[in-house]
Write a protein that holds these residues in place. Structure first.
Motif, PDB file in Angstrom:
ATOM      1  N   GLY A  26      28.636  47.090  56.213  1.00  0.00           N
ATOM      2  CA  GLY A  26      28.891  45.679  55.892  1.00  0.00           C
ATOM      3  C   GLY A  26      28.052  45.203  54.719  1.00  0.00           C
ATOM      4  O   GLY A  26      28.528  44.481  53.838  1.00  0.00           O
ATOM      5  N   GLY A  27      26.804  45.652  54.716  1.00  0.00           N
ATOM      6  CA  GLY A  27      25.887  45.275  53.625  1.00  0.00           C
ATOM      7  C   GLY A  27      26.335  45.833  52.292  1.00  0.00           C
ATOM      8  O   GLY A  27      26.225  45.174  51.250  1.00  0.00           O
ATOM      9  N   LEU A  28      26.847  47.080  52.316  1.00  0.00           N
ATOM     10  CA  LEU A  28      27.328  47.707  51.077  1.00  0.00           C
ATOM     11  C   LEU A  28      28.548  46.968  50.527  1.00  0.00           C
ATOM     12  O   LEU A  28      28.644  46.706  49.328  1.00  0.00           O
ATOM     13  CB  LEU A  28      27.677  49.184  51.317  1.00  0.00           C
ATOM     14  CG  LEU A  28      26.501  50.127  51.525  1.00  0.00           C
ATOM     15  CD1 LEU A  28      26.982  51.496  51.977  1.00  0.00           C
ATOM     16  CD2 LEU A  28      25.667  50.253  50.248  1.00  0.00           C
ATOM     17  N   VAL A  29      29.486  46.640  51.429  1.00  0.00           N
ATOM     18  CA  VAL A  29      30.688  45.906  51.012  1.00  0.00           C
ATOM     19  C   VAL A  29      30.287  44.592  50.346  1.00  0.00           C
ATOM     20  O   VAL A  29      30.779  44.245  49.269  1.00  0.00           O
ATOM     21  CB  VAL A  29      31.622  45.636  52.230  1.00  0.00           C
ATOM     22  CG1 VAL A  29      32.723  44.648  51.863  1.00  0.00           C
ATOM     23  CG2 VAL A  29      32.231  46.946  52.727  1.00  0.00           C
ATOM     24  N   ARG A  30      29.351  43.867  50.992  1.00  0.00           N
ATOM     25  CA  ARG A  30      28.902  42.589  50.434  1.00  0.00           C
ATOM     26  C   ARG A  30      28.164  42.787  49.111  1.00  0.00           C
ATOM     27  O   ARG A  30      28.330  42.001  48.177  1.00  0.00           O
ATOM     28  CB  ARG A  30      27.985  41.856  51.428  1.00  0.00           C
ATOM     29  CG  ARG A  30      28.762  41.177  52.561  1.00  0.00           C
ATOM     30  CD  ARG A  30      27.863  40.235  53.364  1.00  0.00           C
ATOM     31  NE  ARG A  30      26.777  40.936  54.047  1.00  0.00           N
ATOM     32  CZ  ARG A  30      26.912  41.571  55.213  1.00  0.00           C
ATOM     33  NH1 ARG A  30      28.088  41.604  55.824  1.00  0.00           N
ATOM     34  NH2 ARG A  30      25.884  42.173  55.772  1.00  0.00           N
ATOM     35  N   ALA A  31      27.364  43.843  49.032  1.00  0.00           N
ATOM     36  CA  ALA A  31      26.575  44.074  47.811  1.00  0.00           C
ATOM     37  C   ALA A  31      27.475  44.440  46.628  1.00  0.00           C
ATOM     38  O   ALA A  31      27.371  43.834  45.558  1.00  0.00           O
ATOM     39  CB  ALA A  31      25.552  45.188  48.056  1.00  0.00           C
ATOM     40  N   TYR A  32      28.364  45.423  46.833  1.00  0.00           N
ATOM     41  CA  TYR A  32      29.238  45.843  45.721  1.00  0.00           C
ATOM     42  C   TYR A  32      30.254  44.750  45.361  1.00  0.00           C
ATOM     43  O   TYR A  32      30.435  44.410  44.197  1.00  0.00           O
ATOM     44  CB  TYR A  32      29.967  47.149  46.068  1.00  0.00           C
ATOM     45  CG  TYR A  32      29.107  48.364  45.883  1.00  0.00           C
ATOM     46  CD1 TYR A  32      28.860  48.865  44.601  1.00  0.00           C
ATOM     47  CD2 TYR A  32      28.514  49.012  46.958  1.00  0.00           C
ATOM     48  CE1 TYR A  32      28.046  49.978  44.416  1.00  0.00           C
ATOM     49  CE2 TYR A  32      27.707  50.123  46.782  1.00  0.00           C
ATOM     50  CZ  TYR A  32      27.477  50.600  45.502  1.00  0.00           C
ATOM     51  OH  TYR A  32      26.673  51.693  45.308  1.00  0.00           O
ATOM     52  N   GLY A  33      30.902  44.192  46.385  1.00  0.00           N
ATOM     53  CA  GLY A  33      31.886  43.136  46.140  1.00  0.00           C
ATOM     54  C   GLY A  33      31.236  41.899  45.540  1.00  0.00           C
ATOM     55  O   GLY A  33      31.756  41.284  44.614  1.00  0.00           O
ATOM     56  N   GLY A  34      30.054  41.556  46.076  1.00  0.00           N
ATOM     57  CA  GLY A  34      29.342  40.356  45.615  1.00  0.00           C
ATOM     58  C   GLY A  34      28.854  40.478  44.184  1.00  0.00           C
ATOM     59  O   GLY A  34      28.982  39.552  43.381  1.00  0.00           O
ATOM     60  N   CYS A  35      28.306  41.645  43.857  1.00  0.00           N
ATOM     61  CA  CYS A  35      27.780  41.868  42.504  1.00  0.00           C
ATOM     62  C   CYS A  35      28.934  41.853  41.487  1.00  0.00           C
ATOM     63  O   CYS A  35      28.850  41.204  40.440  1.00  0.00           O
ATOM     64  CB  CYS A  35      27.032  43.196  42.464  1.00  0.00           C
ATOM     65  SG  CYS A  35      26.135  43.466  40.933  1.00  0.00           S
ATOM     66  N   LEU A  57      32.264  38.866  37.411  1.00  0.00           N
ATOM     67  CA  LEU A  57      33.570  38.359  36.958  1.00  0.00           C
ATOM     68  C   LEU A  57      33.603  36.835  36.919  1.00  0.00           C
ATOM     69  O   LEU A  57      34.286  36.245  36.082  1.00  0.00           O
ATOM     70  CB  LEU A  57      34.688  38.892  37.858  1.00  0.00           C
ATOM     71  CG  LEU A  57      34.944  40.397  37.748  1.00  0.00           C
ATOM     72  CD1 LEU A  57      35.990  40.836  38.757  1.00  0.00           C
ATOM     73  CD2 LEU A  57      35.374  40.783  36.338  1.00  0.00           C
ATOM     74  N   LEU A  58      32.844  36.214  37.813  1.00  0.00           N
ATOM     75  CA  LEU A  58      32.801  34.749  37.857  1.00  0.00           C
ATOM     76  C   LEU A  58      32.227  34.195  36.554  1.00  0.00           C
ATOM     77  O   LEU A  58      32.683  33.173  36.039  1.00  0.00           O
ATOM     78  CB  LEU A  58      31.911  34.328  39.039  1.00  0.00           C
ATOM     79  CG  LEU A  58      32.074  32.918  39.582  1.00  0.00           C
ATOM     80  CD1 LEU A  58      33.484  32.741  40.144  1.00  0.00           C
ATOM     81  CD2 LEU A  58      31.051  32.674  40.680  1.00  0.00           C
TER      82      LEU A  58
END
Length: 199
Positions: free
Chosen positions: A102-111, A116-117
């Motif tokens: 879960g942490g990896l998904v949030r880290a990669y997706g979030g970064c 992109l934002l």
């Protein structure tokens, strides 16, 4: 209307001692993707995960992270931002604390999402390649017309006249078609060139 990026953009953050760096870049085709990834190979990283989308084609890579925790979340941020012709590479330098799936998904997706934002987006204008021929005496008229509309073109002189290959936005096709028929009195036609996907 799909968008792409105006230029390359980078974003970095530290998450539980691991450093994450996202690089987002506009890409034209698979070759530009390969060239970019080749140029940004970094052996100091623990993982180099990426995702890209060009038209309907998508690819992603977890580069050794647990399946589905890196490439797919990066791709989700590209699609969530209504982007195409974009590659996002996220580098990770492991800092000793495991993040869990879960942490990896949030880290990669979030970064990737933060990157992109903040990146500047531009509307992706669809272009088509067209081809037509004209006589030498007519070429000056067409050359003026193409330059006026800032249309990219290449001319090729032959014994018979000039062959022209141009890249037009959709709304420019019909007016040029009419102009060709008018100037050449119906002798020449505008042909749309079907471009192979992998060019």
């Amino acid at each position: 209307m799909p968008f792409t990026l105006a230029a390359q953009f980078e974003y970095e953050e530290d998450i539980k001692k691991s450093r994450f760096q996202a690089i987002a870049v506009p890409v034209e085709n698979e070759q530009t993707v390969k060239d970019f990834l080749e140029a940004h190979k970094d052996i100091s990283t623990t993982h180099q995960c990426w995702a890209w989308k060009i038209g309907d084609t998508v690819r992603f890579n977890d580069d050794g992270e647990p399946s589905g925790t890196a490439g797919r979340p990066i791709l989700a941020t590209i699609e969530g931002n209504d982007l195409t012709n974009v590659l996002v590479l996220v580098n990770r330098w492991y800092g000793g604390i495991k993040l869990g799936t879960g942490g990896l998904v949030r880290a990669y997706g979030g970064c990737a999402g933060q990157c992109l934002l903040q990146a500047e987006k531009i509307e992706l204008i669809e272009k088509k390649k067209v081809q037509f021929s004209c006589q030498f005496s007519e070429w000056a008229i067409f050359q003026y017309e193409l330059n006026q509309q800032q249309i990219e073109f290449q001319e090729d002189y032959t014994a018979q006249g000039v062959n022209v290959l141009a890249s037009l936005q959709i709304h420019q096709i019909q007016p040029l078609q009419l102009k060709i028929q008018d100037v050449t009195r119906g002798r020449e036609q505008l042909h749309i060139v079907e471009v192979a996907e992998d060019e």
